[in-house]
Scaffold this motif. Structure first.
Motif, PDB file in Angstrom:
ATOM      1  N   ALA A  34      -1.523   3.556   6.592  1.00 33.54           N
ATOM      2  CA  ALA A  34      -1.590   4.105   7.952  1.00 33.54           C
ATOM      3  C   ALA A  34      -2.567   3.323   8.828  1.00 33.54           C
ATOM      4  N   SER A  35      -3.650   2.811   8.223  1.00 31.35           N
ATOM      5  CA  SER A  35      -4.618   2.027   8.997  1.00 31.35           C
ATOM      6  C   SER A  35      -4.015   0.695   9.441  1.00 31.35           C
ATOM      7  N   LEU A  36      -3.077   0.177   8.651  1.00 31.52           N
ATOM      8  CA  LEU A  36      -2.418  -1.080   9.002  1.00 31.52           C
ATOM      9  C   LEU A  36      -1.267  -0.858   9.978  1.00 31.52           C
ATOM     10  N   ARG A  37      -0.624   0.315   9.897  1.00 31.26           N
ATOM     11  CA  ARG A  37       0.515   0.634  10.777  1.00 31.26           C
ATOM     12  C   ARG A  37       0.271   1.984  11.458  1.00 31.26           C
ATOM     13  N   PRO A  38      -0.712   2.029  12.370  1.00 30.42           N
ATOM     14  CA  PRO A  38      -1.083   3.327  12.968  1.00 30.42           C
ATOM     15  C   PRO A  38       0.001   3.946  13.841  1.00 30.42           C
ATOM     16  N   TYR A  39       0.985   3.161  14.270  1.00 30.77           N
ATOM     17  CA  TYR A  39       2.038   3.697  15.128  1.00 30.77           C
ATOM     18  C   TYR A  39       3.364   3.864  14.392  1.00 30.77           C
ATOM     19  N   ILE A  72       4.408   5.694  -5.569  1.00 29.18           N
ATOM     20  CA  ILE A  72       4.388   5.753  -7.039  1.00 29.18           C
ATOM     21  C   ILE A  72       3.458   6.858  -7.520  1.00 29.18           C
ATOM     22  N   TYR A  73       2.238   6.890  -6.979  1.00 25.30           N
ATOM     23  CA  TYR A  73       1.269   7.897  -7.432  1.00 25.30           C
ATOM     24  C   TYR A  73       1.659   9.301  -6.982  1.00 25.30           C
ATOM     25  N   GLU A  74       2.434   9.375  -5.894  1.00 26.34           N
ATOM     26  CA  GLU A  74       2.956  10.683  -5.489  1.00 26.34           C
ATOM     27  C   GLU A  74       3.975  11.178  -6.520  1.00 26.34           C
ATOM     28  N   VAL A  75       4.829  10.276  -6.994  1.00 23.14           N
ATOM     29  CA  VAL A  75       5.804  10.631  -8.031  1.00 23.14           C
ATOM     30  C   VAL A  75       5.091  11.018  -9.328  1.00 23.14           C
ATOM     31  N   LEU A  76       3.979  10.310  -9.621  1.00 22.39           N
ATOM     32  CA  LEU A  76       3.219  10.598 -10.846  1.00 22.39           C
ATOM     33  C   LEU A  76       2.316  11.826 -10.723  1.00 22.39           C
ATOM     34  N   TRP A 118       0.840  -1.207   0.000  1.00 21.62           N
ATOM     35  CA  TRP A 118       0.000   0.000   0.000  1.00 21.62           C
ATOM     36  C   TRP A 118       0.877   1.259   0.000  1.00 21.62           C
ATOM     37  N   TYR A 119       1.898   1.257   0.831  1.00 21.31           N
ATOM     38  CA  TYR A 119       2.793   2.410   0.934  1.00 21.31           C
ATOM     39  C   TYR A 119       3.552   2.627  -0.381  1.00 21.31           C
ATOM     40  N   GLY A 120       3.990   1.524  -1.001  1.00 23.48           N
ATOM     41  CA  GLY A 120       4.693   1.618  -2.271  1.00 23.48           C
ATOM     42  C   GLY A 120       3.832   2.215  -3.368  1.00 23.48           C
ATOM     43  N   LEU A 139      -3.128   9.568  -1.783  1.00 25.80           N
ATOM     44  CA  LEU A 139      -3.753   9.735  -0.473  1.00 25.80           C
ATOM     45  C   LEU A 139      -4.485   8.472  -0.046  1.00 25.80           C
ATOM     46  N   TYR A 140      -5.222   7.856  -0.961  1.00 23.76           N
ATOM     47  CA  TYR A 140      -5.970   6.638  -0.646  1.00 23.76           C
ATOM     48  C   TYR A 140      -5.037   5.518  -0.186  1.00 23.76           C
ATOM     49  N   TYR A 141      -3.953   5.317  -0.923  1.00 26.84           N
ATOM     50  CA  TYR A 141      -3.040   4.217  -0.593  1.00 26.84           C
ATOM     51  C   TYR A 141      -2.285   4.483   0.705  1.00 26.84           C
TER      52      TYR A 141
END
Length: 433
Positions: free
Chosen positions: A350-355, A332-336, A326-328, A343-345
């Motif tokens: 963040a929901s999977l790794r909240p800390y 990618i979409y940030e670079v594009l 998800w982070y990857g 934002l969605y990804y």
């Protein structure tokens, strides 16, 4: 079971072990004992899976989106229903039926069947793992917990779930403690502790556990790919080279070995070779999650965004709990320059790794790019809870407050960043300017 039936059963089990599944199934055709029914149907299922895999020509290519189905599943399911009707207390038949339902994407039914299976026979670890793969949300876990009896195997199961959801602090320690008391010298327990420390980014502690595992069992390959991740992150190239060479000597055709060699080449900056070895790992096991994610990382380094997107999406298809994929995709979409996709990804990660402060920093940067300053401030503040973000986040937070016209708060965070810089670098304030 008579002696003749038992002889046939042992013969069929031998055929199963050497992967002659059709012969094993045919050998047990006329036998009605629950063990024989299970082995016959499981052999038939594995034969169908083998034929299905042979139909897939390539891992990445035109056939990637084609859905293949085991053609024997319908017949196996009919026989299983009849077998369970005649043997309602056989946990292995419920396990196989649960596996069939997973393949048919009937997750709710699979959960019921697998829960019944582990109740009837709690020592079938494969049933526990299959059940864990179905529990993709916290709500599903909560609904299943009351039905699971509290025993040693359920403790191992909850430990496994805690690692899967990377909920490694109190829950993990509570579940692993009684297991350690009984199996104080178990390499499996050590590997779970190593994984826990890896997920919490305590790489030094994780490395020590892996060293102990290798010392006790120098020829093991299980979880050695995770060990290579630890060495990669800590940039210990010499030790990673030794690990890759040693694993290659043990078995160069194992998926873990290919992944370790891929990590080694990636650390050396030879990204084309790294991709080649991750592809080899996927030829050995097309459902190898780490290889898909790591291949996505390598494609990013090679500036091949389309291939990276495909690799990450395949990883997410295999496990929606893989925050790295998800982070990857967010990166990618940030670079594009596609911030809404990004934002969605990032939100999923963040929901999977909240800390994990990295997730919140990425979200904050995305909001800042979209000129949503208030949301960016909230995300930066959330990143500070992670504790490992450093003065850079404080400076970015101060800059945002300055842009919002809140100069007093901006000044507070600028001072805070200076204090953090002093603490990290052991310098006095004048040396900063």
């Amino acid at each position: 079971m008579t002696y003749k039936e038992y002889d046939k059963f042992l013969f069929a089990r031998t055929l199963f072990d050497i992967r002659e599944f059709d012969r094993a199934s045919y050998t047990l055709n006329s036998l009605t004992h629950p063990k024989c029914i299970f082995l016959r149907l499981y052999s038939k299922f594995m034969a169908g899976e083998k034929r299905k895999d042979e139909e897939i020509v390539d891992i990445v290519g035109l056939n990637e989106n084609t859905y293949y189905m085991n053609k024997d599943i319908v017949e196996i399911e009919t026989d299983l229903i009849e077998g369970i009707k005649n043997n309602p207390d056989d946990g292995f038949l419920f396990y196989l039926y649960g596996v069939i339902c997973v393949k048919k994407n009937q997750k709710k039914k699979a959960i019921q069947l697998l829960t019944r299976s582990v109740k009837l026979y709690p020592y079938n670890w494969s049933a526990w793992l299959e059940l864990a793969s179905c529990l993709i949300t916290q709500e599903l876990i909560t609904s299943v917990l009351p039905e699971i009896e509290d025993n040693l195997m359920s403790r191992f199961f909850m430990t496994h779930l805690a690692l899967e959801y990377q909920n490694n602090n109190e829950n993990f320690e509570n579940y692993i403690k009684p297991c350690i008391e009984i199996f104080d010298d178990s390499n499996y327990i050590r590997s779970q502790l190593a994984l826990s420390n890896y997920h919490t980014r305590d790489f030094e502690e994780s490395e020590q556990y892996f060293d102990k595992i290798i010392k006790k069992d120098p020829y093991t390959l299980e979880n050695m790919d995770i060990f290579s991740h630890v060495l990669y992150v800590t940039e210990k190239a010499t030790k990673l080279s030794y690990l890759a060479h040693n694993c290659c000597m043990i078995d160069k055709y194992r998926q873990e070995t290919c992944c370790i060699i891929g990590n080694y080449y990636s650390l050396r900056g030879e990204h084309e070779k790294a991709v080649l070895y991750f592809q080899r790992a996927l030829k050995l096991n097309k459902n190898y999650l780490s290889a898909w994610t790591l291949m996505g990382h390598e494609y990013i380094e090679l500036k091949n965004t389309q291939a990276a997107i495909e690799a990450y999406r395949k990883a997410i298809d295999l496990s929606q709990r893989d925050y790295r994929a998800w982070y990857g995709l967010g990166q990618i979409y940030e670079v594009l320059r596609m911030p809404y996709y990004s934002l969605y990804y990032y939100q999923q990660a963040a929901s999977l790794r909240p800390y994990d402060s990295r997730m919140w920093v990425a979200l904050a940067q995305c909001y800042d790019y979209m000129d949503h300053k208030i949301e960016a401030v909230k995300c930066y503040k959330r990143a500070l809870i992670g504790g490992d973000s450093g003065p850079i986040v404080l400076i970015k937070l101060a800059n945002l407050y300055a842009k919002l016209g809140n100069n007093d708060t901006a000044a507070y965070y600028y001072r805070f960043s200076l204090l953090e810089y002093k603490k990290l670098n052991n310098v006095s304030f004048p040396s900063i300017f």
